[in-house]
Design a protein around this motif. Structure first.
Motif, short mmCIF file in Angstrom:
data_model
loop_
_atom_site.label_atom_id
_atom_site.label_comp_id
_atom_site.label_asym_id
_atom_site.label_seq_id
_atom_site.Cartn_x
_atom_site.Cartn_y
_atom_site.Cartn_z
N VAL B 36 -7.79 -1.71 3.90
CA VAL B 36 -9.12 -1.83 3.31
C VAL B 36 -9.01 -1.47 1.83
O VAL B 36 -8.25 -0.58 1.45
N GLU B 37 -9.71 -2.23 0.98
CA GLU B 37 -9.72 -1.94 -0.46
C GLU B 37 -11.17 -1.99 -0.93
O GLU B 37 -11.87 -2.96 -0.63
N ILE B 38 -11.58 -0.99 -1.68
CA ILE B 38 -12.90 -1.05 -2.31
C ILE B 38 -12.69 -1.65 -3.69
O ILE B 38 -12.08 -1.04 -4.57
N LEU B 39 -13.15 -2.88 -3.89
CA LEU B 39 -12.87 -3.61 -5.13
C LEU B 39 -13.91 -3.31 -6.19
O LEU B 39 -13.63 -3.33 -7.37
N GLU B 40 -15.12 -3.11 -5.75
CA GLU B 40 -16.18 -2.82 -6.71
C GLU B 40 -17.12 -1.84 -6.04
O GLU B 40 -17.39 -1.95 -4.85
N ASN B 41 -17.60 -0.89 -6.82
CA ASN B 41 -18.52 0.11 -6.29
C ASN B 41 -19.38 0.54 -7.47
O ASN B 41 -19.20 1.60 -8.03
N SER B 42 -20.27 -0.37 -7.89
CA SER B 42 -21.11 -0.09 -9.05
C SER B 42 -22.49 0.34 -8.57
O SER B 42 -22.71 0.54 -7.39
N SER B 43 -23.41 0.49 -9.50
CA SER B 43 -24.75 0.97 -9.13
C SER B 43 -25.50 -0.06 -8.29
O SER B 43 -26.40 0.30 -7.54
N HIS B 44 -25.16 -1.34 -8.40
CA HIS B 44 -25.91 -2.34 -7.62
C HIS B 44 -25.07 -3.16 -6.64
O HIS B 44 -25.62 -3.76 -5.73
N ASP B 45 -23.75 -3.17 -6.81
CA ASP B 45 -22.92 -4.04 -5.98
C ASP B 45 -21.73 -3.31 -5.38
O ASP B 45 -21.14 -2.45 -6.02
N ALA B 46 -21.36 -3.70 -4.18
CA ALA B 46 -20.12 -3.21 -3.58
C ALA B 46 -19.36 -4.42 -3.06
O ALA B 46 -19.94 -5.30 -2.42
N ARG B 47 -18.05 -4.49 -3.37
CA ARG B 47 -17.21 -5.55 -2.81
C ARG B 47 -16.05 -4.87 -2.10
O ARG B 47 -15.34 -4.07 -2.69
N ILE B 48 -15.90 -5.17 -0.83
CA ILE B 48 -14.90 -4.48 -0.02
C ILE B 48 -14.05 -5.52 0.70
O ILE B 48 -14.57 -6.51 1.21
N TYR B 49 -12.74 -5.30 0.69
CA TYR B 49 -11.81 -6.23 1.30
C TYR B 49 -11.17 -5.59 2.52
O TYR B 49 -10.67 -4.46 2.45
N PHE B 50 -11.20 -6.28 3.66
CA PHE B 50 -10.60 -5.77 4.89
C PHE B 50 -9.50 -6.70 5.39
O PHE B 50 -9.65 -7.92 5.32
N GLU B 51 -8.43 -6.11 5.93
CA GLU B 51 -7.51 -6.88 6.75
C GLU B 51 -7.63 -6.33 8.17
O GLU B 51 -7.48 -5.13 8.40
N ILE B 52 -7.92 -7.20 9.12
CA ILE B 52 -8.28 -6.78 10.47
C ILE B 52 -7.49 -7.55 11.51
O ILE B 52 -7.40 -8.78 11.43
N ALA B 53 -6.88 -6.83 12.47
CA ALA B 53 -6.31 -7.50 13.65
C ALA B 53 -7.44 -7.64 14.65
O ALA B 53 -7.98 -6.65 15.14
N LEU B 54 -7.82 -8.87 14.91
CA LEU B 54 -9.06 -9.13 15.65
C LEU B 54 -8.76 -9.90 16.94
O LEU B 54 -8.29 -11.03 16.90
N PRO B 55 -9.06 -9.28 18.12
CA PRO B 55 -8.78 -9.96 19.38
C PRO B 55 -9.90 -10.92 19.78
O PRO B 55 -9.75 -11.70 20.71
N SER B 56 -11.05 -10.83 19.10
CA SER B 56 -12.21 -11.67 19.46
C SER B 56 -12.41 -12.75 18.38
O SER B 56 -11.82 -12.67 17.31
N PRO B 57 -13.24 -13.75 18.64
CA PRO B 57 -13.40 -14.83 17.66
C PRO B 57 -13.95 -14.34 16.31
O PRO B 57 -14.89 -13.53 16.27
N VAL B 58 -13.35 -14.82 15.24
CA VAL B 58 -13.74 -14.40 13.90
C VAL B 58 -15.21 -14.72 13.63
O VAL B 58 -15.92 -13.93 13.00
N ALA B 59 -15.65 -15.87 14.11
CA ALA B 59 -17.01 -16.32 13.81
C ALA B 59 -18.05 -15.30 14.31
O ALA B 59 -19.06 -15.07 13.65
#
Lengths: 200, 200
Positions: B36-59
């Protein structure tokens, strides 16, 4: 109380939902998570590193985290920002990346001697799609401040990727080369070892 | 269903507890968060990146994340591991780091041309405490596989840091230099451009 930025290394039992539990406790203490890294995520152990702006006493947060059954141990450490500082990313052909790196490392050295913290990170890559993917991903790298494209021919999808990452606020420098990437960059430099004045 | 590793870029409203809310939804879908990476954490916006091993459908995960009031948008992206691969970290005096980088980048280039993904990341630093801090922090860097110490004199606290990070499984290579660091390393090399065979 002004928020203090703390680095916390948490050693926990592995399992789903560990991050959810830990961040719940941090949120209860009004901690603003600036950065998080999952260092280990094996079948039995999880090690997670947080950087947190914390308006409340650290000892109270530490106490409540330790109280979670999944937490094995907890350690306060120095933050990445304090240690590695801002990052210059160099991507492109091996020979050109090497030459640009020599110049960038030598200039970073002169800054760091005076107490700054600048890292120079590189990946030699070929192929339009690999390069475009790498350029786009720089916008997701923590602490990345400038991207240098070092090669002899780049265009097409890479040009598009350059335009996208510039929109996210990244400074993009291109060596003078064939293809459309120089047109898309913030700045074009001719001598690979001479970019120092504009990047640092 | 075998878990698939997905990269997700989440654009959310800023605020305390954002990570807690997002990771709650991911845990409900049995997603194992690898990175997980927190790319932006400003007063109005947050952008967060995840890499996830997912056993269920992504959708389904995407649908439930989008249903959170704090989520503005969501994008599937390629993972860092696929793009930047493993990292060789070079730390030390500017001149030596530059020379080692040239050799390491040239060798990474030859591997990457054949489809591997190896990054070469550097920071020129001086001072026993700064160097010891940087060495210790390598153990917390994602995807770091080997550390090269390039300098002309290193010992004391740096030697101690080297012994600690080796315990966490990191390969440590030292240039031949004065001080006790070469004794503590896995391997000592004499020619800065000749470490390639042992690191790659």
């Amino acid at each position: 109380m002004t928020p203090e930025t703390i680095g916390l290394l948490v050693h926990a039992q592995a399992g789903l939902g560990v991050l959810h539990r830990l961040t719940g406790v941090i949120a209860e203490h009004q901690g603003d998570i600036l950065s998080v890294e999952i260092l280990e995520n094996s079948s039995h152990d999880a090690r997670i590193y947080f950087e947190i702006a914390l308006p409340s006493p650290v000892a109270e947060l530490e106490r409540d985290l330790r109280a979670l059954a999944i937490v094995k141990s907890l350690e306060a450490v120095k933050s990445f920002q304090r240690i590695y500082g801002k990052r210059i990313i160099i991507i492109g052909g091996g020979a050109q990346v090497g030459q640009v790196a020599i110049g960038a490392i030598s200039e970073a050295d002169r800054h760091n001697i005076r107490g700054e913290h600048i890292s120079v990170d590189t990946i030699p890559l070929v192929g339009e799609q690999s390069l475009a993917d790498a350029v786009r991903a720089v916008a997701r790298l923590p602490r990345a401040k400038a991207l240098v494209l070092a090669g002899s021919l780049m265009g097409g999808e890479i040009e598009q990727a350059v335009r996208e990452v510039r929109q996210s606020g990244l400074l993009v420098i291109s060596l003078n080369m064939a293809g459309s990437v120089p047109d898309a960059a913030d700045l074009v430099v001719t001598d690979p070892v001479r970019l120092k004045r504009r990047v640092f």
